[in-house]
Design a protein around this motif. Structure first.
Motif, PDB file in Angstrom:
ATOM      1  N   ALA A  39      49.671  37.515  44.395  1.00  0.00           N
ATOM      2  CA  ALA A  39      48.695  37.037  45.377  1.00  0.00           C
ATOM      3  C   ALA A  39      49.385  36.164  46.413  1.00  0.00           C
ATOM      4  CB  ALA A  39      47.588  36.251  44.667  1.00  0.00           C
ATOM      5  N   GLU A  40      50.372  35.376  45.966  1.00  0.00           N
ATOM      6  CA  GLU A  40      51.092  34.503  46.885  1.00  0.00           C
ATOM      7  C   GLU A  40      51.829  35.305  47.950  1.00  0.00           C
ATOM      8  OE1 GLU A  40      50.737  32.227  43.001  1.00  0.00           O
ATOM      9  OE2 GLU A  40      51.144  34.285  43.612  1.00  0.00           O
ATOM     10  N   ALA A  41      52.432  36.428  47.540  1.00  0.00           N
ATOM     11  CA  ALA A  41      53.168  37.262  48.498  1.00  0.00           C
ATOM     12  C   ALA A  41      52.216  37.845  49.538  1.00  0.00           C
ATOM     13  CB  ALA A  41      53.916  38.376  47.765  1.00  0.00           C
ATOM     14  N   PHE A  42      51.066  38.294  49.093  1.00  0.00           N
ATOM     15  CA  PHE A  42      50.087  38.849  50.032  1.00  0.00           C
ATOM     16  C   PHE A  42      49.630  37.781  51.018  1.00  0.00           C
ATOM     17  CE2 PHE A  42      45.563  39.587  51.099  1.00  0.00           C
ATOM     18  CZ  PHE A  42      45.711  40.750  51.834  1.00  0.00           C
ATOM     19  N   GLU A  43      49.337  36.602  50.510  1.00  0.00           N
ATOM     20  CA  GLU A  43      48.870  35.523  51.371  1.00  0.00           C
ATOM     21  C   GLU A  43      49.934  35.132  52.398  1.00  0.00           C
ATOM     22  OE1 GLU A  43      46.549  31.266  50.898  1.00  0.00           O
ATOM     23  OE2 GLU A  43      47.916  31.915  49.321  1.00  0.00           O
ATOM     24  N   ALA A  44      51.198  35.170  51.994  1.00  0.00           N
ATOM     25  CA  ALA A  44      52.277  34.735  52.880  1.00  0.00           C
ATOM     26  C   ALA A  44      52.690  35.803  53.884  1.00  0.00           C
ATOM     27  CB  ALA A  44      53.495  34.327  52.043  1.00  0.00           C
ATOM     28  N   LEU A  61      42.968  44.867  44.125  1.00  0.00           N
ATOM     29  CA  LEU A  61      43.423  43.575  43.628  1.00  0.00           C
ATOM     30  C   LEU A  61      43.315  43.483  42.108  1.00  0.00           C
ATOM     31  CD1 LEU A  61      44.294  40.647  44.192  1.00  0.00           C
ATOM     32  CD2 LEU A  61      41.883  40.120  44.680  1.00  0.00           C
ATOM     33  N   ASP A  62      44.446  43.261  41.469  1.00  0.00           N
ATOM     34  CA  ASP A  62      44.465  43.074  40.019  1.00  0.00           C
ATOM     35  C   ASP A  62      43.832  41.728  39.670  1.00  0.00           C
ATOM     36  OD1 ASP A  62      44.989  43.596  37.361  1.00  0.00           O
ATOM     37  OD2 ASP A  62      47.050  42.876  37.432  1.00  0.00           O
ATOM     38  N   VAL A  63      43.029  41.707  38.629  1.00  0.00           N
ATOM     39  CA  VAL A  63      42.365  40.463  38.244  1.00  0.00           C
ATOM     40  C   VAL A  63      43.356  39.451  37.704  1.00  0.00           C
ATOM     41  CG1 VAL A  63      40.695  39.422  36.660  1.00  0.00           C
ATOM     42  CG2 VAL A  63      40.141  41.573  37.807  1.00  0.00           C
ATOM     43  N   ARG A  64      44.217  39.893  36.761  1.00  0.00           N
ATOM     44  CA  ARG A  64      45.136  38.964  36.094  1.00  0.00           C
ATOM     45  C   ARG A  64      46.555  39.160  36.597  1.00  0.00           C
ATOM     46  NH1 ARG A  64      42.963  36.328  31.717  1.00  0.00           N
ATOM     47  NH2 ARG A  64      40.998  37.176  30.890  1.00  0.00           N
ATOM     48  N   MET A  65      47.131  38.098  37.156  1.00  0.00           N
ATOM     49  CA  MET A  65      48.523  38.106  37.593  1.00  0.00           C
ATOM     50  C   MET A  65      49.125  36.731  37.340  1.00  0.00           C
ATOM     51  SD  MET A  65      48.340  40.157  41.246  1.00  0.00           S
ATOM     52  CE  MET A  65      46.970  39.158  41.877  1.00  0.00           C
ATOM     53  N   PRO A  66      50.450  36.656  37.146  1.00  0.00           N
ATOM     54  CA  PRO A  66      51.088  35.341  37.036  1.00  0.00           C
ATOM     55  C   PRO A  66      50.880  34.544  38.311  1.00  0.00           C
ATOM     56  CG  PRO A  66      52.583  37.101  36.354  1.00  0.00           C
ATOM     57  CD  PRO A  66      51.396  37.765  36.989  1.00  0.00           C
ATOM     58  N   GLY A  67      50.831  33.221  38.185  1.00  0.00           N
ATOM     59  CA  GLY A  67      50.591  32.401  39.362  1.00  0.00           C
ATOM     60  C   GLY A  67      49.135  32.477  39.764  1.00  0.00           C
ATOM     61  N   SER A  69      45.749  33.992  40.395  1.00  0.00           N
ATOM     62  CA  SER A  69      45.082  35.184  39.870  1.00  0.00           C
ATOM     63  C   SER A  69      44.379  35.935  40.998  1.00  0.00           C
ATOM     64  CB  SER A  69      44.056  34.791  38.811  1.00  0.00           C
ATOM     65  OG  SER A  69      42.942  34.151  39.407  1.00  0.00           O
ATOM     66  N   GLY A  70      43.989  37.173  40.696  1.00  0.00           N
ATOM     67  CA  GLY A  70      43.236  37.936  41.674  1.00  0.00           C
ATOM     68  C   GLY A  70      41.935  37.257  42.040  1.00  0.00           C
ATOM     69  N   PHE A  90      38.420  45.284  42.785  1.00  0.00           N
ATOM     70  CA  PHE A  90      39.191  44.710  41.681  1.00  0.00           C
ATOM     71  C   PHE A  90      39.644  45.793  40.706  1.00  0.00           C
ATOM     72  CE2 PHE A  90      37.300  40.618  42.887  1.00  0.00           C
ATOM     73  CZ  PHE A  90      38.404  39.789  42.731  1.00  0.00           C
ATOM     74  N   LEU A  91      40.855  45.642  40.229  1.00  0.00           N
ATOM     75  CA  LEU A  91      41.375  46.466  39.138  1.00  0.00           C
ATOM     76  C   LEU A  91      41.365  45.581  37.901  1.00  0.00           C
ATOM     77  CD1 LEU A  91      44.425  48.084  40.977  1.00  0.00           C
ATOM     78  CD2 LEU A  91      42.134  49.037  40.662  1.00  0.00           C
ATOM     79  N   SER A  92      40.521  45.909  36.938  1.00  0.00           N
ATOM     80  CA  SER A  92      40.324  45.009  35.809  1.00  0.00           C
ATOM     81  C   SER A  92      40.618  45.698  34.490  1.00  0.00           C
ATOM     82  CB  SER A  92      38.876  44.486  35.795  1.00  0.00           C
ATOM     83  OG  SER A  92      37.962  45.555  35.611  1.00  0.00           O
ATOM     84  N   GLY A  93      41.210  44.916  33.571  1.00  0.00           N
ATOM     85  CA  GLY A  93      41.339  45.359  32.194  1.00  0.00           C
ATOM     86  C   GLY A  93      40.004  45.201  31.489  1.00  0.00           C
ATOM     87  N   HIS A  94      39.904  45.729  30.271  1.00  0.00           N
ATOM     88  CA  HIS A  94      38.631  45.705  29.553  1.00  0.00           C
ATOM     89  C   HIS A  94      38.090  44.290  29.417  1.00  0.00           C
ATOM     90  CE1 HIS A  94      35.482  46.795  26.750  1.00  0.00           C
ATOM     91  NE2 HIS A  94      35.917  45.881  25.904  1.00  0.00           N
TER      92      HIS A  94
END
Length: 209
Positions: A39-44, A61-67, A69-70, A90-94
């Motif tokens: 998310a940081e890379a997209f924002e920057a 957008l993936d829901v869970r990411m390091p740093g 989150s989505g 959103f791309l979400s896991g179960h």
């Protein structure tokens, strides 16, 4: 489905394999994409973050990411004045479905649960791009309308307001303490500058899309 050859899909997922698979999938529908690993890379880096997009776009957008989150990025996107022109899927896991559903209630376009159906996902992407195109078209109409309004003199604005309110020229003249002939001249100039031929058409233009 309407085709938008200049449209772009922003892929934000920390899994390089997922980004590559999504990019390939989108290419099968002749859709351009840009991938970001956080998310940081997209924002920057993403131009869409800094100004209203010129062409239709959407975000996967993936829901869970390091740093960040989505969901945290989505909250920041919601603050953008042009967010409606950049729908988020959103791309979400179960385990993330409840959070994704809540995000949809707050303005996200949709969510797709992993593993997702390729065709169903791209169908929703195309629908999101159509939504983006509609919003951008509405914004262009509003900008053009404002430019026309800015080109009116103060007196022309006064005449326009009374004409749109339904007053005949004689009553407009009485209200503004000017001659009927002067009203006719201002009315004609207003119609020319606003690109209309009647008071009804003018009222419709001012009402907007």
């Amino acid at each position: 489905m309407t085709q938008h050859p200049d449209a772009k899909v922003y892929l934000i997922d920390d899994d390089a394999g997922v980004r590559e698979a999504l990019a390939w999938l989108l290419r099968t529908r002749r859709l351009l994409s840009e991938g970001y690993d956080s998310a940081e890379a997209f924002e920057a880096e993403a131009a869409a973050w800094r100004a209203m997009p010129e062409a239709p776009c959407c975000v996967l957008l993936d829901v869970r990411m390091p740093g960040m989150s989505g969901l945290q990025l989505f909250e920041r996107l919601l603050a953008l004045p042009w967010q409606a022109a950049m729908p988020v899927i959103f791309l979400s896991g179960h385990g993330d479905v409840a959070m994704a559903v809540d995000a949809v209630k707050r303005g996200a376009f949709d969510f797709c649960e992993k593993p997702f159906s390729d065709n169903a996902l791209v169908d929703r992407v195309e629908e999101a791009l159509n939504r983006s195109a509609q919003v951008l078209a509405q914004q262009r109409v509003k900008r053009e309308l404002q430019q026309r309004l800015d080109g009116l003199t103060e007196r022309e604005r006064d005449v326009m307001d009374l004409v749109v309110a339904g007053l005949p020229n004689k009553l407009v003249a009485d209200q503004l303490n000017i001659s009927v002939r002067t009203v006719e001249v201002h009315r004609s100039r207003v119609f020319d500058k606003m690109g209309v031929k009647s008071a009804v058409e003018l009222a419709n233009v001012l009402r907007g899309p």
